[in-house]
Each structure stands twice: as structure tokens, then as C-alpha cells.
Design an enzyme around this catalytic site. Structure first.
Site, mmCIF file in Angstrom:
data_model
loop_
_atom_site.group_PDB
_atom_site.id
_atom_site.type_symbol
_atom_site.label_atom_id
_atom_site.label_comp_id
_atom_site.label_asym_id
_atom_site.label_seq_id
_atom_site.Cartn_x
_atom_site.Cartn_y
_atom_site.Cartn_z
ATOM 1 N N ASP A 142 -2.426 9.176 7.386
ATOM 2 C CA ASP A 142 -1.993 8.392 6.593
ATOM 3 C C ASP A 142 -0.719 8.915 6.367
ATOM 4 O OD1 ASP A 142 -4.397 6.846 6.765
ATOM 5 O OD2 ASP A 142 -3.296 5.170 6.284
ATOM 6 N N ARG B 294 0.598 -1.472 -0.180
ATOM 7 C CA ARG B 294 -0.170 0.131 -0.168
ATOM 8 C C ARG B 294 0.643 1.319 -0.251
ATOM 9 N NH1 ARG B 294 -4.952 -0.178 3.774
ATOM 10 N NH2 ARG B 294 -5.688 1.959 2.295
HETATM 11 O O1 MRU Z 1 -7.832 1.834 4.072
HETATM 12 P P1 MRU Z 1 -7.344 2.306 5.606
HETATM 13 O O2 MRU Z 1 -8.344 1.760 6.489
HETATM 14 O O3 MRU Z 1 -6.151 1.845 5.743
HETATM 15 O O4 MRU Z 1 -7.871 3.594 5.866
HETATM 16 C C1 MRU Z 1 -7.263 3.988 7.251
HETATM 17 C C2 MRU Z 1 -7.302 5.386 7.825
HETATM 18 O O5 MRU Z 1 -7.513 5.992 7.388
HETATM 19 C C3 MRU Z 1 -6.830 5.943 9.362
HETATM 20 O O6 MRU Z 1 -7.947 6.705 9.594
HETATM 21 C C4 MRU Z 1 -5.895 6.231 9.169
HETATM 22 O O7 MRU Z 1 -4.713 4.937 8.426
HETATM 23 C C5 MRU Z 1 -5.017 5.771 10.847
HETATM 24 S S1 MRU Z 1 -5.599 4.976 11.689
HETATM 25 C C6 MRU Z 1 -4.882 4.966 13.617
#
Ligand code: MRU
Length: 360
Positions: free
Chosen positions: A246, A98
Site C-alpha cells: 500500500d 483511507r
Molecule cells: O484493506 P485492503 O483490502 O485494501 O488491503 C489490500 C492490501 O493490503 C493489498 O495487498 C495492497 O493494497 C496491494 S493491492 C495490489
């Protein structure tokens, strides 16, 4: 497998040393089914990250650290150069799962540093140090979330309405979550927060995960569709928004789950403070602004059919499915880290945070 425990009693990510496995809760099955899975091959670990069986920036980092340790442990050589070459290949492979959450490459780089810094040691010793580092990354994540929770809690008061988007909860970290940490800590102190969870299309992390873990923990949770945040803010029901992230660029622009920027724009309109909860591992000082953040594009089927047996849109329809968006820094009231709260202008305040971190 035991199915009766509270979801909060399971570890999001764990190392099963005896069986050479990364153990996770398969988050694609929640809340209907609590399925604990053991991943032993690099392909299984890559797939689990890509398919969001384990997800959320810190948890991805924790999983990748254990994953690369397992890859290293399986290498059958006593020659450092051979070991390092194979380690690098495994690292690049996991890193490709990712692109947006910087914690993935952050954790893998930290693991690589162990290999580089201990060149003079035996391969067996390096493997042991890698094991310790993977465990340390996960343990630190718990401390970090706790600190973010304490700083976040200082910004709100008992009885407040709080809104969050996606899942930046315990299921996205080793414990407490980031955006949910102030909620959990406040709950322990009897704050009686009223939490609104955006359902978070297309994959419903808010509905399936955040609403689930918070309500299982006894918090007062109301689930809303993504197009309702303006309504609840206009009604005056929300005193603060807490979201995770992220990747935070050096100027404070922040990538988080798609739809986060809409919440920030609405919050600004209704004078609701909008806080981003960010472990310093999520701050990418090398990326100057949000424009340079690579946004993951996900498959069309997540929008048109995933989670439903029947198709929800016409066959062949064009789909645009970015997994994240960037919230401009001028919409953010504060970035809450484990070393304190950064306030605008972020280029300066984030530098101060890194200086504080380096001093410790
Ligand atoms: O696609 P995801 O479910 O991995 O996205 C997660 C998010 O956007 C969260 O808000 C982010 O990773 C922060 S987790 C503490």
C-alpha cells in the site's frame, strides 16, 4: 444482472459515462454473490472505498480518479477559480476515505495536475481532459501489472510453491493484480504453480478474494489460515512469497495488509525469498521510513463480529485492529516494479527505478 460469468470477466472498476457512474464489483459480497453496483454520488464513492467495496491500492486509485472526474463533470460553472475551488473540496473529501494506500492521493494529485496545467482551457475542455486522465490511469494499471508479472515470473520456475497474503490480485487492480501477476502469467505458460493463500484476518481478503479469483482461473490453490504459513514454509512447500503493498517508504520499508510482516519474518527464518510487488505509484519517496507511514485503524466490529451473524468475542472486549503493518526492508528480497526489480540497499535501488521511470 448476469451471475453466470467468471469473476475474471468483470472489470474491477469502470466508468459508465452515460449514467455518470463509477461501476464496481461489491467486494464485500464475494465470493457468495457477484453484485455490480453503480455509484453516482461522492458520498457513495467515499463509502465504497471506506467500506472496502472497492479495495486494494491500485483499484482505490483507479476508482478515485473516476470519482473525481464525475465530481468535476457535475460542477455547473464556467469560472475557472470556482471550478478549481470545488474540485479541491471534492478531492480532499475522497482523499480522506483511507490513509495508508498512497495510490489514493497519487491518483487524485495526478487528476489535480490536469486542472492546474490546463488553466487556460475552457471548463468543458478541462472536464474532457480529466475523463481521459482517469481512463489513462486505469489503462496504465493494466500495463504495470503485466510488467510486474513478467519480472516476477523471472524469479521462479515451473512447479514452484508460491505463497501470498491478502488480495493483491485482479480484484485489487485493473487486471492481473500485482502479487498474482506472476502466477497468472506463469499459469498461461503451463508453470503448474502450487499457490498458498493466507486467509487474511480480519476481513478474509485472501480467502474470499484471492483464493476465489485464482481458483476460478484454474490455478492450483490451497487456502491456509494465517497461523499456518510457518508450517508450510518449514515443510519446504514454498519457494517464494509474493505480496502487494500500500505504500513503500524511500528506504524500502513496506506497508501492506496486517500480517504481512509475520510472513516476511517466517520467510527469512526458512530462507524463502520474500518479494514485494509495487507499482511505482505505490512508492512514496517523500516518506523516509516505515515509521512515518500512517497506519489505518479500523472499527472493532471487523474483529469481533463482521462476516458472522453471531458474535465471536465477549461483549465490550478491547480490540486492536490496525489494517496494515510495516515489513522492515531487511526482510525483503526484492521490490518488483514495472521498471525492474529493486534489490537492497533500497534507498539507492528505488532511486534508480525512479530515474528509469523519468527517462521513459
Ligand atoms: O484493506 P485492503 O483490502 O485494501 O488491503 C489490500 C492490501 O493490503 C493489498 O495487498 C495492497 O493494497 C496491494 S493491492 C495490489
Amino acid at each position: 444482472m448476469e451471475n453466470k460469468k467468471n469473476i475474471m470477466d468483470y472489470e474491477t472498476v469502470a466508468l459508465d459515462e452515460e449514467n455518470h457512474a463509477l461501476v464496481i464489483i461489491d467486494q464485500t459480497k464475494l465470493p457468495g454473490k457477484t453484485e455490480i453496483i453503480s455509484l453516482t454520488t461522492q458520498k457513495d464513492i467515499w463509502d465504497a472505498i471506506y467500506l472496502l467495496k472497492v479495495r486494494g491500492a491500485p483499484a482505490i486509485g483507479d476508482a478515485a480518479a473516476i470519482g473525481i472526474y464525475l465530481a468535476a463533470k457535475n460542477l455547473q460553472t464556467d469560472n475557472y477559480q470556482e471550478f478549481y475551488t470545488e474540485f479541491k473540496k471534492a478531492k480532499e473529501y475522497l482523499d480522506s476515505a483511507r490513509p495508508t494506500a498512497v495510490n489514493l492521493s497519487w491518483a487524485l494529485n495526478r487528476m489535480e495536475k490536469v486542472v492546474i496545467d490546463n488553466k487556460a482551457k475552457t471548463i468543458a475542455e478541462i472536464k474532457e481532459l480529466l475523463r481521459q486522465e482517469a481512463i489513462a490511469i486505469k489503462e496504465e494499471d493494466i500495463w504495470i501489472c503485466q510488467k510486474i508479472g513478467e519480472y516476477g515470473l523471472s524469479l521462479v520456475k515451473p512447479g514452484d510453491g508460491l505463497l501470498t497474503h491478502c488480495n493483491a490480485g485482479q480484484l485489487a487492480t485493473a487486471k492481473y493484480g500485482t502479487a498474482t501477476a506472476p502466477m497468472y502469467l506463469g499459469h498461461q505458460k503451463g508453470y503448474n504453480f502450487k499457490v498458498f493463500c493466507d486467509e487474511t484476518r480480519p476481513l478474509l481478503q485472501g480467502a474470499r478474494l484471492t483464493a476465489y479469483e485464482l481458483s476460478e482461473s484454474g490455478l492450483d490453490v490451497t487456502l491456509i489460515c494465517d497461523n499456518m504459513s510457518s508450517n508450510v514454509m518449514k515443510n519446504g512447500w514454498v519457494n517464494a512469497v509474493f505480496v502487494g503493498c500500500d505504500r513503500v517508504a524511500a528506504n524500502g520499508d513496506t506497508a501492506n495488509k496486517i500480517g504481512t510482516s509475520i510472513v516476511a519474518i517466517v520467510a527469512k527464518r526458512y530462507n524463502v525469498p520474500f518479494y514485494v510487488c509495487a507499482p511505482t505509484s505505490t512508492i512514496d519517496y517523500e516518506t523516509p521510513t516505515g515509521k512515518e507511514i500512517k497506519i489505518e485503524q479500523r472499527p472493532d466490529k471487523e474483529v469481533v463480529e463482521m462476516w458472522y451473524k453471531e458474535r465471536m468475542a465477549p461483549e465490550g472486549i478491547k480490540v486492536y485492529n490496525p489494517a496494515f503493518d510495516v515489513t522492515d526492508n531487511d526482510l525483503i528480497s526484492g521490490i518488483i516494479t514495472e521498471y525492474g526489480i529493486a534489490r537492497p540497499p533500497y534507498t539507492e535501488s528505488l532511486q534508480k527505478i525512479v530515474a528509469l521511470k523519468n527517462k521513459k
